[in-house]
Motif scaffolding. Structure first.
Motif, PDB file in Angstrom:
ATOM      1  N   PHE A  29      57.564   0.228 -15.674  1.00  0.00           N
ATOM      2  CA  PHE A  29      57.716  -1.211 -15.464  1.00  0.00           C
ATOM      3  C   PHE A  29      56.512  -1.777 -14.723  1.00  0.00           C
ATOM      4  O   PHE A  29      55.982  -2.841 -15.078  1.00  0.00           O
ATOM      5  N   TYR A  30      56.051  -1.056 -13.651  1.00  0.00           N
ATOM      6  CA  TYR A  30      54.876  -1.529 -12.913  1.00  0.00           C
ATOM      7  C   TYR A  30      53.635  -1.571 -13.811  1.00  0.00           C
ATOM      8  O   TYR A  30      52.819  -2.503 -13.728  1.00  0.00           O
ATOM      9  N   LYS A  31      53.478  -0.575 -14.673  1.00  0.00           N
ATOM     10  CA  LYS A  31      52.331  -0.564 -15.587  1.00  0.00           C
ATOM     11  C   LYS A  31      52.398  -1.741 -16.554  1.00  0.00           C
ATOM     12  O   LYS A  31      51.401  -2.427 -16.784  1.00  0.00           O
ATOM     13  N   GLU A  32      53.580  -1.977 -17.097  1.00  0.00           N
ATOM     14  CA  GLU A  32      53.732  -3.111 -18.016  1.00  0.00           C
ATOM     15  C   GLU A  32      53.524  -4.427 -17.290  1.00  0.00           C
ATOM     16  O   GLU A  32      52.930  -5.360 -17.824  1.00  0.00           O
ATOM     17  N   LEU A  33      54.028  -4.478 -16.034  1.00  0.00           N
ATOM     18  CA  LEU A  33      53.844  -5.685 -15.225  1.00  0.00           C
ATOM     19  C   LEU A  33      52.357  -5.922 -14.956  1.00  0.00           C
ATOM     20  O   LEU A  33      51.881  -7.064 -15.034  1.00  0.00           O
ATOM     21  N   ALA A  34      51.626  -4.833 -14.662  1.00  0.00           N
ATOM     22  CA  ALA A  34      50.183  -4.974 -14.431  1.00  0.00           C
ATOM     23  C   ALA A  34      49.484  -5.445 -15.702  1.00  0.00           C
ATOM     24  O   ALA A  34      48.603  -6.320 -15.656  1.00  0.00           O
ATOM     25  N   LYS A  35      49.878  -4.924 -16.859  1.00  0.00           N
ATOM     26  CA  LYS A  35      49.289  -5.366 -18.137  1.00  0.00           C
ATOM     27  C   LYS A  35      49.597  -6.837 -18.385  1.00  0.00           C
ATOM     28  O   LYS A  35      48.709  -7.609 -18.784  1.00  0.00           O
ATOM     29  N   ASP A  36      50.885  -7.196 -18.140  1.00  0.00           N
ATOM     30  CA  ASP A  36      51.270  -8.603 -18.328  1.00  0.00           C
ATOM     31  C   ASP A  36      50.495  -9.504 -17.382  1.00  0.00           C
ATOM     32  O   ASP A  36      50.092 -10.617 -17.750  1.00  0.00           O
ATOM     33  N   LYS A  37      50.291  -9.013 -16.153  1.00  0.00           N
ATOM     34  CA  LYS A  37      49.546  -9.791 -15.162  1.00  0.00           C
ATOM     35  C   LYS A  37      48.106 -10.011 -15.643  1.00  0.00           C
ATOM     36  O   LYS A  37      47.585 -11.129 -15.597  1.00  0.00           O
ATOM     37  N   GLU A  38      47.467  -8.909 -16.118  1.00  0.00           N
ATOM     38  CA  GLU A  38      46.084  -9.027 -16.611  1.00  0.00           C
ATOM     39  C   GLU A  38      46.031  -9.965 -17.818  1.00  0.00           C
ATOM     40  O   GLU A  38      45.120 -10.800 -17.936  1.00  0.00           O
ATOM     41  N   LYS A  39      47.000  -9.851 -18.704  1.00  0.00           N
ATOM     42  CA  LYS A  39      47.047 -10.698 -19.889  1.00  0.00           C
ATOM     43  C   LYS A  39      47.211 -12.160 -19.489  1.00  0.00           C
ATOM     44  O   LYS A  39      46.514 -13.052 -19.995  1.00  0.00           O
ATOM     45  N   LEU A  40      48.123 -12.415 -18.547  1.00  0.00           N
ATOM     46  CA  LEU A  40      48.361 -13.774 -18.075  1.00  0.00           C
ATOM     47  C   LEU A  40      47.134 -14.323 -17.372  1.00  0.00           C
ATOM     48  O   LEU A  40      46.758 -15.493 -17.569  1.00  0.00           O
ATOM     49  N   GLU A  41      46.484 -13.462 -16.554  1.00  0.00           N
ATOM     50  CA  GLU A  41      45.249 -13.895 -15.887  1.00  0.00           C
ATOM     51  C   GLU A  41      44.174 -14.247 -16.923  1.00  0.00           C
ATOM     52  O   GLU A  41      43.456 -15.229 -16.778  1.00  0.00           O
TER      53      GLU A  41
END
Length: 141
Positions: free
Chosen positions: A108-120
């Protein structure tokens, strides 16, 4: 005073009396005494048997108490083993679930980090547009 007493009648009476005592002794008293002695012996032997049976019952009762105590101890050991086994199984299951949850959390943290990078990245793509819109709004004021 003793005129009507005859010697022959008196002797006959004494002989009959002695014969009667002898016959009663043979036919009644000796068998009765023998029966009473046998009965006394039977009662004594029955008392002895009762005492022996009581001792045996006491021994059996003691053995039963020992068996009950041993059974209770065995039951306690079995319960303790079952509890320890159940605890070990529960611990293993909990550690397995904990590991699964930790793995899911990492994912979940990895996906959250990916989503964060994508959103950024998406937000950075809109930054120039927002700057232009903000500058345009500032000029209009």
């Amino acid at each position: 005073m003793f005129d009507d007493v005859h010697l022959s009648t008196m002797l006959t009476t004494i002989i009959v009396f002695l014969l009667m005592i002898f016959a009663l002794n043979l036919l009644l008293y000796k068998p009765l005494l023998k029966f009473m002695q046998e009965r006394d012996e039977s009662i004594r032997s029955d008392e002895e048997k009762v005492k022996q049976d009581f001792k045996e019952v006491s021994n059996v009762a003691e053995e039963l108490d020992k068996i009950k105590q041993n059974t209770r101890e065995e039951i306690a050991r079995i319960k303790q083993k079952a509890i320890e086994s159940a605890k070990a199984e529960a611990e293993a299951e909990m550690s397995k679930k904990r590991k699964e949850l930790e793995d899911k959390m990492l994912l979940f943290y990895k996906e959250l980090a990916k989503d964060k990078e994508k959103l950024e990245g998406e937000l950075k793509a809109f930054v120039p547009e927002w700057k232009n819109a903000l500058n345009a709004n500032i000029k209009n004021i």
